[in-house]
Enzyme design. Structure first.
Site, PDB file in Angstrom:
ATOM      1  N   GLY A  69       0.839  -1.196   0.000  1.00 32.63           N
ATOM      2  CA  GLY A  69       0.000   0.000   0.000  1.00 32.63           C
ATOM      3  C   GLY A  69       0.876   1.248   0.000  1.00 32.63           C
ATOM      4  O   GLY A  69       0.566   2.250  -0.648  1.00 32.63           O
ATOM      5  N   THR A  70       1.978   1.169   0.715  1.00 30.22           N
ATOM      6  CA  THR A  70       2.906   2.305   0.792  1.00 30.22           C
ATOM      7  C   THR A  70       3.430   2.649  -0.605  1.00 30.22           C
ATOM      8  O   THR A  70       3.487   3.824  -0.990  1.00 30.22           O
ATOM      9  CB  THR A  70       4.090   1.937   1.723  1.00 30.22           C
ATOM     10  N   ASN A 149      -6.893   4.543   9.576  1.00 23.28           N
ATOM     11  CA  ASN A 149      -6.429   3.279  10.146  1.00 23.28           C
ATOM     12  C   ASN A 149      -6.475   3.241  11.664  1.00 23.28           C
ATOM     13  O   ASN A 149      -6.558   2.186  12.262  1.00 23.28           O
ATOM     14  CB  ASN A 149      -5.007   2.975   9.652  1.00 23.28           C
ATOM     15  N   GLN A 177      -7.822   0.634   4.320  1.00 20.81           N
ATOM     16  CA  GLN A 177      -8.597   0.164   5.482  1.00 20.81           C
ATOM     17  C   GLN A 177     -10.075  -0.038   5.180  1.00 20.81           C
ATOM     18  O   GLN A 177     -10.837  -0.375   6.089  1.00 20.81           O
ATOM     19  CB  GLN A 177      -8.422   1.136   6.662  1.00 20.81           C
ATOM     20  N   SER A 197      -4.442  -2.759  -0.399  1.00 15.35           N
ATOM     21  CA  SER A 197      -3.320  -3.594   0.046  1.00 15.35           C
ATOM     22  C   SER A 197      -3.844  -4.957   0.499  1.00 15.35           C
ATOM     23  O   SER A 197      -4.777  -5.034   1.301  1.00 15.35           O
ATOM     24  CB  SER A 197      -2.577  -2.891   1.185  1.00 15.35           C
ATOM     25  N   ALA A 198      -3.236  -6.036  -0.012  1.00 11.66           N
ATOM     26  CA  ALA A 198      -3.776  -7.386   0.201  1.00 11.66           C
ATOM     27  C   ALA A 198      -3.710  -7.854   1.651  1.00 11.66           C
ATOM     28  O   ALA A 198      -4.591  -8.564   2.118  1.00 11.66           O
ATOM     29  CB  ALA A 198      -3.020  -8.383  -0.688  1.00 11.66           C
ATOM     30  N   HIS A 199      -2.652  -7.429   2.376  1.00 10.38           N
ATOM     31  CA  HIS A 199      -2.483  -8.054   3.701  1.00 10.38           C
ATOM     32  C   HIS A 199      -3.442  -7.513   4.757  1.00 10.38           C
ATOM     33  O   HIS A 199      -3.465  -7.998   5.888  1.00 10.38           O
ATOM     34  CB  HIS A 199      -1.019  -7.967   4.161  1.00 10.38           C
ATOM     35  N   THR A 235       9.618  -7.407 -11.721  1.00  5.18           N
ATOM     36  CA  THR A 235       8.916  -8.674 -11.942  1.00  5.18           C
ATOM     37  C   THR A 235       7.789  -8.830 -10.918  1.00  5.18           C
ATOM     38  O   THR A 235       8.004  -8.640  -9.720  1.00  5.18           O
ATOM     39  CB  THR A 235       9.907  -9.851 -11.835  1.00  5.18           C
ATOM     40  N   CYS A 323       2.894   1.189  11.980  1.00  2.22           N
ATOM     41  CA  CYS A 323       4.042   1.887  11.385  1.00  2.22           C
ATOM     42  C   CYS A 323       4.577   2.974  12.307  1.00  2.22           C
ATOM     43  O   CYS A 323       5.650   3.512  12.087  1.00  2.22           O
ATOM     44  CB  CYS A 323       3.651   2.495  10.046  1.00  2.22           C
TER      45      CYS A 323
END
Ligand code: PLP
Length: 381
Positions: A69-70, A149, A177, A197-199, A235, A323
């Site tokens: 996401g960052t 967040n 979020q 963001s996936a996580h 990649t 963070c």
């Protein structure tokens, strides 16, 4: 263990892991390779892109895969600032953004751009009229997050989008979020750029995306190969991207039911804490919020001590953004909402998720009440 830090990260869902494993074992190709091993990987990436686009209602070509996401926030901000540098030198954002946006804005300021950091109301909301008043002839980009967040507070994105559209300014929103917590139709959100963001939605770390509405001016920030239509060289992490798509599909399957379940649990948790711990404050309670987040204030105690005390009892919580852990400054989000440094220092964030159960709520209320009482006794001794 009771894990209540889902806004920091979520566990990988078993179905996501299953979907990823073939791409970590036998289908390990480079999607840019011209042979069958490469084609297999390319097919997987494009299939994942199509699935995410279908679930989030946008065109597949509007999704640029990134590693976090960052990184997607950086691409949005730096990419528009660079692409439109000749047209203007001004960015508008809010004081409560994630550091991925705020620190990028600081870096752009150091490079000569002007940045306006909009204040928020005590409820945590950006005021659309103030936003409109901050735009000038040199404004090229507005970046206001969808959900915060730390507090879960949702910004009035529709109103903001109406303004930026009318004024011909690009709008970016960080929806890290909200994805997986609320129904999200990217093309209808009103923003030109959206970070995911996936996580944060039971997917893997290492996969994220920037939605780029067709025609939005954007320069790449990494130089190298032509991957992702030249917008993100490097990649692709095929397994992580496949997992990301599975996580998005999973979230969309039971979003309404899971959202209602989490909201009921979160509201009960807040009600019972207010009753059990004198002086409990709920930050952002007066604004619309995502259903899983509770930002709590306990006067007279230090949030970090509470989090340590909970950890000793097997409960994982946080003081705010993962963070920001270790930063001496109290939360910039709560300070912007008008909390004193002491109040902000007392904050504890509980963010619920798929594994949170009714019985966890009672256990957490008990543990928090004990911990806060013990800390208050020590500090008054
Ligand atoms: N934006 C928001 C609102 C977040 O909560 C986070 C993570 O905490 C990020 C951006 C950064 O995402 P990532 O951890 O994928 O870099």
């Amino acid at each position: 263990m009771i894990y209540l830090d889902h806004n920091a990260t979520t566990p990988l869902h078993p179905r996501v892991l299953e979907a990823m494993l073939p791409y970590l074992r036998e289908r390990w190709g480079n999607p840019s390779s011209p042979h069958r091993v490469g084609h297999q990987a390319r097919t997987a990436v494009e299939h994942a892109r199509g699935r995410i686009a279908e679930h989030l209602a946008c065109a597949p070509a509007e999704l640029v895969f990134c590693a976090s996401g960052t990184e997607a926030d950086n691409l949005a901000l730096r990419g528009v600032a660079h692409a439109l540098r000749a047209r203007g030198d001004h960015i508008v954002t809010s004081a409560i953004e994630h550091h991925a946006v705020l620190h990028t804005c600081r870096a752009l300021e150091a490079g000569g751009l002007r940045v306006t950091y909009l204040p928020v109301s005590p409820a945590g909301l950006v005021e659309p009229r103030a936003l409109e008043a901050s735009l000038d002839a040199g404004t090229t980009l507005v970046s206001v997050m969808h959900a915060n967040n730390e507090t879960g507070v949702l910004q009035p994105l529709e109103e903001i989008a109406a303004i930026t559209r009318r004024r011909g300014v690009v709008l970016h929103t960080d929806a890290v979020q909200t994805a997986g917590k609320l129904p999200l139709r990217l093309a209808e959100l009103g923003a030109d750029l959206v970070t995911l963001s996936a996580h944060k939605l039971y997917g893997p770390k290492g996969a994220a995306a920037l939605y780029v509405r067709e025609g939005t001016p954007l320069s790449p920030v990494t130089t190298g190969g032509a991957q992702e239509r030249g917008l993100r060289a490097g990649t692709e992490d095929v397994a992580a991207i496949v997992g990301f798509a599975e996580a998005v599909a999973l979230a969309c399957e039971d979003l309404a039911h899971e959202g209602a379940r989490l909201r009921a649990l979160r509201d009960r948790l807040e009600r019972e804490l207010v009753a059990a711990v004198p002086g409990t404050r709920i930050h952002g309670a007066l604004a619309p919020r995502v259903p899983n987040t509770a930002s709590l204030g306990f006067p007279g105690v230090d949030g970090e001590s509470v989090v340590l005390g909970l950890d000793l009892q097997g409960i994982c919580a946080s003081t705010g953004s993962a963070c920001s852990t270790g930063e001496p400054e109290p939360s910039h989000v709560l300070r912007a909402m008008g909390c004193s440094p002491r109040e902000a220092q007392g904050a504890v964030r509980l963010s619920l998720g798929r594994e949170t159960r009714e019985e966890d709520v009672a256990a957490v209320v008990r543990a928090l009440a004990d911990t806060v009482e013990r800390l208050r006794r020590i500090s008054s001794a």
